[in-house]
Structures are given as structure tokens and as C-alpha cells.
Design a protein around this motif. Structure first.
Motif, PDB file in Angstrom:
ATOM      1  N   SER A 254     -18.061  -4.627   3.542  1.00 11.52           N
ATOM      2  CA  SER A 254     -17.308  -5.378   2.540  1.00 11.52           C
ATOM      3  C   SER A 254     -17.739  -6.838   2.499  1.00 11.52           C
ATOM      4  O   SER A 254     -17.925  -7.420   1.422  1.00 11.52           O
ATOM      5  CB  SER A 254     -15.810  -5.276   2.826  1.00 11.52           C
ATOM      6  OG  SER A 254     -15.506  -5.780   4.122  1.00 11.52           O
ATOM      7  N   GLY A 255     -17.909  -7.450   3.679  1.00 15.66           N
ATOM      8  CA  GLY A 255     -18.335  -8.847   3.714  1.00 15.66           C
ATOM      9  C   GLY A 255     -19.763  -9.022   3.258  1.00 15.66           C
ATOM     10  O   GLY A 255     -20.095  -9.993   2.564  1.00 15.66           O
ATOM     11  N   HIS A 256     -20.631  -8.088   3.645  1.00 20.51           N
ATOM     12  CA  HIS A 256     -22.033  -8.138   3.211  1.00 20.51           C
ATOM     13  C   HIS A 256     -22.120  -8.008   1.700  1.00 20.51           C
ATOM     14  O   HIS A 256     -22.851  -8.755   1.035  1.00 20.51           O
ATOM     15  CB  HIS A 256     -22.799  -7.024   3.906  1.00 20.51           C
ATOM     16  CG  HIS A 256     -24.263  -6.991   3.605  1.00 20.51           C
ATOM     17  ND1 HIS A 256     -25.076  -8.084   3.753  1.00 20.51           N
ATOM     18  CD2 HIS A 256     -25.068  -5.983   3.143  1.00 20.51           C
ATOM     19  CE1 HIS A 256     -26.319  -7.772   3.406  1.00 20.51           C
ATOM     20  NE2 HIS A 256     -26.334  -6.510   3.034  1.00 20.51           N
ATOM     21  N   LEU A 257     -21.369  -7.072   1.150  1.00 25.06           N
ATOM     22  CA  LEU A 257     -21.352  -6.863  -0.294  1.00 25.06           C
ATOM     23  C   LEU A 257     -20.875  -8.118  -1.015  1.00 25.06           C
ATOM     24  O   LEU A 257     -21.470  -8.552  -2.009  1.00 25.06           O
ATOM     25  CB  LEU A 257     -20.440  -5.686  -0.620  1.00 25.06           C
ATOM     26  CG  LEU A 257     -20.439  -5.149  -2.054  1.00 25.06           C
ATOM     27  CD1 LEU A 257     -21.767  -4.509  -2.393  1.00 25.06           C
ATOM     28  CD2 LEU A 257     -19.305  -4.150  -2.238  1.00 25.06           C
ATOM     29  N   THR A 258     -19.812  -8.727  -0.507  1.00 25.71           N
ATOM     30  CA  THR A 258     -19.285  -9.946  -1.122  1.00 25.71           C
ATOM     31  C   THR A 258     -20.328 -11.060  -1.114  1.00 25.71           C
ATOM     32  O   THR A 258     -20.551 -11.730  -2.133  1.00 25.71           O
ATOM     33  CB  THR A 258     -18.027 -10.412  -0.366  1.00 25.71           C
ATOM     34  OG1 THR A 258     -17.025  -9.405  -0.454  1.00 25.71           O
ATOM     35  CG2 THR A 258     -17.494 -11.704  -0.942  1.00 25.71           C
ATOM     36  N   MET A 293     -12.628 -10.793  -2.131  1.00 24.84           N
ATOM     37  CA  MET A 293     -12.363  -9.391  -1.814  1.00 24.84           C
ATOM     38  C   MET A 293     -11.486  -9.336  -0.577  1.00 24.84           C
ATOM     39  O   MET A 293     -11.748 -10.010   0.415  1.00 24.84           O
ATOM     40  CB  MET A 293     -13.654  -8.627  -1.557  1.00 24.84           C
ATOM     41  CG  MET A 293     -13.411  -7.178  -1.199  1.00 24.84           C
ATOM     42  SD  MET A 293     -14.941  -6.234  -0.969  1.00 24.84           S
ATOM     43  CE  MET A 293     -14.229  -4.609  -0.644  1.00 24.84           C
ATOM     44  N   PHE A 294     -10.433  -8.514  -0.660  1.00 23.33           N
ATOM     45  CA  PHE A 294      -9.546  -8.296   0.475  1.00 23.33           C
ATOM     46  C   PHE A 294      -9.463  -6.805   0.778  1.00 23.33           C
ATOM     47  O   PHE A 294      -9.502  -5.973  -0.148  1.00 23.33           O
ATOM     48  CB  PHE A 294      -8.120  -8.782   0.171  1.00 23.33           C
ATOM     49  CG  PHE A 294      -7.951 -10.273   0.125  1.00 23.33           C
ATOM     50  CD1 PHE A 294      -8.445 -11.080   1.136  1.00 23.33           C
ATOM     51  CD2 PHE A 294      -7.277 -10.862  -0.928  1.00 23.33           C
ATOM     52  CE1 PHE A 294      -8.277 -12.464   1.086  1.00 23.33           C
ATOM     53  CE2 PHE A 294      -7.088 -12.233  -0.987  1.00 23.33           C
ATOM     54  CZ  PHE A 294      -7.598 -13.044   0.030  1.00 23.33           C
ATOM     55  N   VAL A 295      -9.312  -6.463   2.056  1.00 18.53           N
ATOM     56  CA  VAL A 295      -8.850  -5.122   2.389  1.00 18.53           C
ATOM     57  C   VAL A 295      -7.325  -5.153   2.260  1.00 18.53           C
ATOM     58  O   VAL A 295      -6.707  -6.222   2.324  1.00 18.53           O
ATOM     59  CB  VAL A 295      -9.303  -4.698   3.800  1.00 18.53           C
ATOM     60  CG1 VAL A 295     -10.807  -4.527   3.835  1.00 18.53           C
ATOM     61  CG2 VAL A 295      -8.856  -5.689   4.860  1.00 18.53           C
ATOM     62  N   PRO A 296      -6.684  -3.993   2.049  1.00 16.05           N
ATOM     63  CA  PRO A 296      -5.249  -3.999   1.732  1.00 16.05           C
ATOM     64  C   PRO A 296      -4.358  -4.775   2.686  1.00 16.05           C
ATOM     65  O   PRO A 296      -3.501  -5.553   2.215  1.00 16.05           O
ATOM     66  CB  PRO A 296      -4.908  -2.497   1.695  1.00 16.05           C
ATOM     67  CG  PRO A 296      -6.166  -1.861   1.215  1.00 16.05           C
ATOM     68  CD  PRO A 296      -7.271  -2.646   1.881  1.00 16.05           C
ATOM     69  N   PRO A 297      -4.477  -4.638   4.032  1.00 18.69           N
ATOM     70  CA  PRO A 297      -3.568  -5.422   4.883  1.00 18.69           C
ATOM     71  C   PRO A 297      -3.690  -6.928   4.677  1.00 18.69           C
ATOM     72  O   PRO A 297      -2.711  -7.657   4.829  1.00 18.69           O
ATOM     73  CB  PRO A 297      -3.983  -5.013   6.303  1.00 18.69           C
ATOM     74  CG  PRO A 297      -4.562  -3.645   6.151  1.00 18.69           C
ATOM     75  CD  PRO A 297      -5.284  -3.691   4.831  1.00 18.69           C
ATOM     76  N   VAL A 321      -9.807  -5.375  -4.371  1.00 17.61           N
ATOM     77  CA  VAL A 321      -9.172  -4.738  -3.224  1.00 17.61           C
ATOM     78  C   VAL A 321      -9.955  -3.464  -2.917  1.00 17.61           C
ATOM     79  O   VAL A 321     -10.182  -2.633  -3.800  1.00 17.61           O
ATOM     80  CB  VAL A 321      -7.702  -4.391  -3.506  1.00 17.61           C
ATOM     81  CG1 VAL A 321      -7.034  -3.847  -2.246  1.00 17.61           C
ATOM     82  CG2 VAL A 321      -6.960  -5.613  -4.006  1.00 17.61           C
ATOM     83  N   GLY A 322     -10.381  -3.323  -1.678  1.00 16.10           N
ATOM     84  CA  GLY A 322     -11.145  -2.143  -1.298  1.00 16.10           C
ATOM     85  C   GLY A 322     -11.198  -2.020   0.202  1.00 16.10           C
ATOM     86  O   GLY A 322     -10.586  -2.795   0.940  1.00 16.10           O
ATOM     87  N   GLY A 323     -11.937  -1.026   0.681  1.00 17.96           N
ATOM     88  CA  GLY A 323     -12.109  -0.824   2.106  1.00 17.96           C
ATOM     89  C   GLY A 323     -11.128   0.136   2.716  1.00 17.96           C
ATOM     90  O   GLY A 323     -11.351   0.658   3.800  1.00 17.96           O
ATOM     91  N   ALA A 324     -10.004   0.388   2.028  1.00 16.73           N
ATOM     92  CA  ALA A 324      -8.995   1.334   2.505  1.00 16.73           C
ATOM     93  C   ALA A 324      -8.049   1.606   1.342  1.00 16.73           C
ATOM     94  O   ALA A 324      -8.085   0.924   0.315  1.00 16.73           O
ATOM     95  CB  ALA A 324      -8.231   0.775   3.705  1.00 16.73           C
ATOM     96  N   ALA A 325      -7.216   2.628   1.518  1.00 15.12           N
ATOM     97  CA  ALA A 325      -6.280   2.983   0.464  1.00 15.12           C
ATOM     98  C   ALA A 325      -5.276   1.862   0.228  1.00 15.12           C
ATOM     99  O   ALA A 325      -4.811   1.217   1.167  1.00 15.12           O
ATOM    100  CB  ALA A 325      -5.545   4.272   0.834  1.00 15.12           C
ATOM    101  N   SER A 326      -4.931   1.629  -1.049  1.00 18.55           N
ATOM    102  CA  SER A 326      -3.997   0.572  -1.416  1.00 18.55           C
ATOM    103  C   SER A 326      -2.705   1.181  -1.954  1.00 18.55           C
ATOM    104  O   SER A 326      -2.718   2.223  -2.610  1.00 18.55           O
ATOM    105  CB  SER A 326      -4.599  -0.342  -2.490  1.00 18.55           C
ATOM    106  OG  SER A 326      -5.816  -0.905  -2.057  1.00 18.55           O
ATOM    107  N   SER A 343      -8.732  -6.152  -9.293  1.00 20.58           N
ATOM    108  CA  SER A 343      -9.686  -5.064  -9.477  1.00 20.58           C
ATOM    109  C   SER A 343      -9.659  -4.197  -8.225  1.00 20.58           C
ATOM    110  O   SER A 343      -9.283  -4.661  -7.150  1.00 20.58           O
ATOM    111  CB  SER A 343     -11.107  -5.598  -9.686  1.00 20.58           C
ATOM    112  OG  SER A 343     -11.193  -6.427 -10.814  1.00 20.58           O
ATOM    113  N   GLN A 344     -10.082  -2.944  -8.382  1.00 20.48           N
ATOM    114  CA  GLN A 344     -10.210  -2.073  -7.227  1.00 20.48           C
ATOM    115  C   GLN A 344     -11.639  -1.573  -7.133  1.00 20.48           C
ATOM    116  O   GLN A 344     -12.304  -1.353  -8.151  1.00 20.48           O
ATOM    117  CB  GLN A 344      -9.258  -0.882  -7.319  1.00 20.48           C
ATOM    118  CG  GLN A 344      -7.810  -1.242  -7.084  1.00 20.48           C
ATOM    119  CD  GLN A 344      -7.031  -0.095  -6.492  1.00 20.48           C
ATOM    120  OE1 GLN A 344      -7.170   0.228  -5.318  1.00 20.48           O
ATOM    121  NE2 GLN A 344      -6.203   0.515  -7.309  1.00 20.48           N
ATOM    122  N   GLY A 345     -12.107  -1.397  -5.926  1.00 19.13           N
ATOM    123  CA  GLY A 345     -13.425  -0.826  -5.699  1.00 19.13           C
ATOM    124  C   GLY A 345     -13.370   0.167  -4.567  1.00 19.13           C
ATOM    125  O   GLY A 345     -12.545   0.040  -3.659  1.00 19.13           O
TER     126      GLY A 345
END
Length: 560
Positions: A254-258, A293-297, A321-326, A343-345
Motif C-alpha cells: 500500500s505504501g509503495h503503491l502510494t 491512502m488509509f487502511v480501514p483501522p 481506503v484499501g488493504g482490508a475489508a471496510s 474511493s475504494q481500492g
């Protein structure tokens, strides 16, 4: 005056796009971390110096370089420098214990390991256990016996290293850790095809190509400021230049993508060293961040902060928001507070980009079809999705739950040095993601669980999808976060157990929780036990750590 030399390449890479931006408007900001602010010219020169310094350690094209780094500006530049000299980036995450970290270094055949000084002792222990005896380098002075890469770079010329051959289309250039058992990590290996696809998508102007997954595309209208509010003081920037915050780990997908998305579009990349909701809010406001970009928590923690109010972040245009279910309830709360910027990814280490849901589409369509809050969007450009049955070969019709399988440029080459598990995951170019979900008639993907997280319980051994349960739990008053696990049960094999993080002062009754679940989802989903916590444990990348919850339950026992 030193003039930066340019190389002739058989093919252009994402680095060429980054450097094109950094050769323009050279006094503009490029990289920021607190008081450290590098202009484009400074970032370019430091990148070139780091490339020469790495070469000076005997590295040649094709060599693996392990990166065991914290979030800092120089971490971004080192990753770019490894690719600049034709070497393979191997991201070393902070989660594994010493045995697995050593196995990761060994299996990846890293010829060098670059560590943050904070991690130097662990890095030295892992490198010392590798038969390849990698060179150990540190981003600054440290107590371990390793060379200071920054000091070495300061003595190198600020010109682009020459003589770097172009990587082949099927040559591994980046390896991402995806977890695994002790001594046998899973290393998702990617070629430059991933970055080519990323460049194409981030530069696209078509909403249909999935801008929701890409932080700098199609900024949404700014949310209205609260009455009487004024813009916060911050850096002066061109009105059309995005400022992207890297809030998740740079050594994680996620961080690399950002970071890559920001750099290939000429955006300013602001690095957050460590996530804490109060400091994150401060950086978002003072740096006038337009995209993050954030992960849900992380998103939930931000929303729960008392200073996160409508109009508090007037510059913000895009929150992915991505990386885990929201949670749908939390997503709707985010739109209410932050505006129509959400947005969601969906992706994973094996395929960094799979689906996207743009802020504009989500804001307009979800009002008409509320179920879309549970969707993570449609396939991005050049990506195909099929839902397949247990054998992994036969596609299922719309709205039938099965395993999500994907094919496209973002899919990995395979697991590095692991043909057996590569054969299990890849079939005819299709990746078996291990995620369970379904497609609707319009191609929106809905995830219901990880295959390994499905709880099989009840007298008929039916499936309980943990995400369905967690989404409902997050609608209950006083519940800030939720996790559902299957725990051993003598009668049914597994029983549902839930862990709830409750708001300060909230009076959450576990019995009432069970009754609410039974009324909404049925007896099968009703938890055998509900545990109330101040907060749920999270991994270093911000996801709820279900392994830690399961270990705590096992250690304490079911009746404690």
C-alpha cells in the motif's frame, strides 16, 4: 555547474517519468517529512548519489537488495536507487520474528540489506544467518558493524549512473513479502509490467480506467469549509499540483503503491513517519494534503478523533481506503465528515491493483444503490475478474460466492524461488487470490472473506463470513472496531467469537450484541462469546491482527 547525464534506454520505465518531472520546475518541492523538505533538484541529485553508493558496494544489475526501512524520505529514494542501477528491490517488513526475517533474506538471495538505524540490530542478526552473507548498510550511523549509506552517498557524483541494461519483461524487479510459515516466506515477485500498468493508469484521463485506485486522478470538488473557518498556513504550491501523504508503510504494497503513484504524476510526496490520528490530522491540514491512502483501522481512528470534523481538511480531495475489508457504516461516516472524497481500492501483494471505486461514482451511485457501499468497485483497466468454484477452474454466475481469480498486468510473475506454491496460485495467467466474493450484474466486486478466515460452524457446517458479521457489528452503538474469529468447539468444530473495540464511556452489553446479531443475521452468526477491548491489536501496516487475537484467546482459554 554539473549537468545530469541522461541514459538511452531500450524501454522507458516509471523512473524515467519520475525524473522527467524532477527535471522540470526544479525548485518545487518533491519530498517532505516534517522539517526535511527536498526540492525536485535536490531529490534527483540525492537519488543519483545513492545509486553510485550502492554500486560501490559491488552490486550489479539483477542483484537483490533487501530494504528494512522505516517511513522516511531517504527510504523512498533508496528504493528508487535500487531500481535505478538495475537491481531487485526486496521489501523486508517489520512483522516477522528473527527466524522468518532471516529466512526471507536468505530465500530472496539479497546481496545487500539496507536498514534503518532503528532496525539495525535485527537486520544484522538476519544477515548474519544468511549463507549469502549480504552487505549490511544503514541509512545513517548506527551501533552495528555496517556502513553508513548516506555518508557514502555524500561523496558520490550527483549524475545518473550509466551503463544500466534494461530489465526484461519477465525479469523480477520487486519482491513483496506476503507472509508464510516460519522458514518459508511467500515472496510475490513483480516485473516492470506492474509499473508500466501503473504509469498507464495514473496518466489516464478516463474515469472508466479506475481512478478510484489512483490517488492523483480526477480530484473531487473540495468539501465545504465549516462556517468561519480559514485555510491553515502551509506550503505554497501550484493549484493543480497534488500533495500525497504516504501514511502506510513504504515497504508494504500500500505504501509503495502510494509513493509510486505520487511520483510518476509529479505530485509532492509527504511521508508520515508513524501513524497516530492526532499527528496525522495535523499533517493532513498543515501540509494541505490533497490525497491519502488509509487502511480501514487508520480511517476509523481518524474519524474517532475529536478534531476530525466537517471542514477540518479543506484541501483534501481523495481518500483511498484499501488493504482490508471496510465497514459500510464507517465509509458513510467518512463521507459525512470529509465530503465526497472517498474511493475504494482492492489489491494484494500478488496483484497490487485489481478493482477500484472512484469517489465520484461512489458518491452518486451509492445514494441510488446503498448496497454499493459494500463493494470494492469494478476491475481496473486491462484486468479481468472471474469468480470460480472450489476446483478453481469453472466460473460462477453473478451473485454466487466463490474464489476471486484475476488476470492482468498487475499480477505477479510468481513466488520468488518457489515453483511449488507458484503452481498452486497461478493457472494459465490467472491468480487465485484466496479471497471469497461475488460479482453483481454490473461487474462490481463484493468481498465476503478470506478463504482461510471463513468460519465453518453449526449442525450443518455452514459458512459464516467474518466480514458480513464485522460489518454489522460496526453499526451497533458504541462499537468502534470489530473482529470475528472461529475458535475450536467440541460440538461444531468451530464457534463464532467476536472482539469489539468500544468507544470511551460506551456501555456495550455482550448479551445485547448477541441478540442483535441473531435478529439481523440469524442463529448461525450469533457469537458464542463477545470480548470487549479498549482497542484491537493491529499489525505494523495497520490491519487488525487476527493472529494476535487468536493467540491471546488460545493462551487465556475459552473460559477466562
Amino acid at each position: 555547474m554539473i549537468v545530469d547525464t541522461q541514459q538511452t534506454h531500450e524501454r522507458r520505465t516509471y523512473l524515467d517519468h519520475v525524473l522527467e518531472h524532477w527535471h522540470e520546475d526544479q525548485d518545487a518541492e518533491a519530498l517532505v517529512q516534517g522539517a526535511q523538505r527536498l526540492t525536485r533538484a535536490q531529490a534527483r541529485r540525492r537519488l543519483f548519489r545513492l545509486g553510485h553508493a550502492l554500486r560501490g558496494q559491488g552490486l550489479v544489475p539483477g542483484d537483490g537488495v533487501g530494504l528494512f526501512l522505516a517511513n522516511r524520505v531517504d527510504s523512498v529514494l533508496v528504493q528508487l536507487a535500487v531500481h535505478l542501477i538495475g537491481c531487485r528491490v526486496v521489501f523486508l517488513p517489520p512483522e516477522p520474528g528473527p527466524g522468518e526475517l532471516a529466512a526471507l533474506v536468505e530465500q530472496s538471495k539479497a546481496r545487500a540489506v539496507v536498514t534503518d538505524p532503528l532496525f539495525a540490530r535485527r537486520a544484522a542478526a538476519a544477515a548474519g544467518r544468511s549463507a549469502h552473507a549480504p552487505v549490511l548498510l544503514s541509512l545513517g550511523p548506527c551501533e552495528e558493524q555496517c556502513a553508513d549509506l548516506l555518508a557514502l552517498a555524500a561523496e558520490c557524483p550527483p549524475v545518473r549512473p550509466e551503463g544500466v541494461p534494461a530489465a526484461g519483461a519477465d525479469e523480477s524487479v520487486t519482491v513483496l513479502y506476503t507472509g508464510g510459515t516460519l522458514g518459508r516466506p511467500k515472496l510475490a515477485s513483480h516485473s516492470h509490467r506492474l509499473y508500466d500498468a501503473l504509469v498507464d493508469l495514473t496518466r489516464s484521463t478516463s474515469e472508466d480506467s479506475g481512478p478510484g485506485a489512483f490517488l492523483t486522478a480526477h480530484p473531487a470538488p473540495a468539501p465545504a469549509r465549516a462556517p468561519g473557518s480559514v485555510p491553515a498556513p502551509g506550503p505554497v504550491t501550484a493549484p493543480d499540483r497534488h500533495r500525497v501523504l504516504a501514511a502506510t508503510l513504504l515497504t508494504h504494497g500500500s505504501g509503495h503503491l502510494t509513493a509510486i503513484q505520487a511520483l510518476v504524476t509529479g505530485s509532492v510526496l509527504v511521508v508520515l513517519p508513524e501513524f497516530e490520528p492526532g499527528s496525522a490530522l495535523e499533517v493532513l491540514r498543515e501540509e494541505r494534503i490533497t490525497a491519502v491512502m488509509f487502511v480501514p483501522p487508520m480511517l476509523y481512528a481518524l474519524l474517532d478523533h475529536p478534531r476530525c470534523t466537517p471542514g477540518a481538511l479543506p484541501a483534501l480531495r481523495r481518500v483511498v481506503v484499501g488493504g482490508a475489508a471496510s465497514s459500510p457504516a464507517r465509509l458513510q461516516q467518512a463521507v459525512a465528515v470529509l465530503g465526497p472524497v472517498l474511493s475504494q481500492g482492492y489489491g494484494q501483494s500478488e496483484a497490487l491493483g485489481i478493482t477500484a471505486f472512484g469517489a465520484e461514482e461512489l458518491a452518486s451511485e451509492a445514494a441510488r444503490r446503498p448496497e454499493l457501499w459494500r463493494s470494492c468497485g469494478r476491475a481496473i483497466s486491462d484486468t479481468e475478474i472471474e469468480i470460480r468454484g472450489e476446483d478453481g477452474t469453472e466460473p460462477l454466475p453473478a451473485k454466487r460466492v466463490g474464489e476471486v481469480c484475476v488476470r492482468g498486468k498487475s499480477v505477479m510473475l510468481g513466488y520468488y524461488e518457489d515453483p511449488e506454491r507458484t503452481a498452486e496460485a497461478l493457472h494459465g495467467g490467472w491468480l487465485r487470490t484466496g479471497d471469497m466474493g461475488y460479482l453483481d450484474d454490473e461487474g462490481h466486486l463484493y468481498l465476503v472473506d478470506r478463504a482461510k478466515d471463513i468460519i465453518v460452524t453449526g449442525s450443518t457446517s455452514d459458512n459464516v463470513y467474518s466480514r458480513v458479521l464485522e460489518d454489522f457489528l460496526l453499526t451497533l452503538p458504541g462499537v468502534r472496531n470489530a473482529a470475528a474469529l472461529g475458535v475450536p468447539d467440541e460440538e461444531y468444530g468451530e464457534a463464532v467469537q467476536v472482539f469489539l473495540a468500544t468507544a470511551d464511556g460506551a456501555d456495550v452489553d455482550p448479551r445485547a450484541v448477541g441478540e442483535a446479531v441473531r435478529a439481523e443475521l440469524g442463529e448461525l452468526y450469533t457469537p458464542r462469546r463477545t470480548v470487549l477491548l479498549d482497542r484491537l491489536p493491529t499489525t505494523k501496516v495497520g490491519k487488525v491482527d487476527k493472529k494476535a487475537l487468536r493467540a491471546a484467546w488460545t493462551e487465556a482459554g475459552p473460559d477466562k
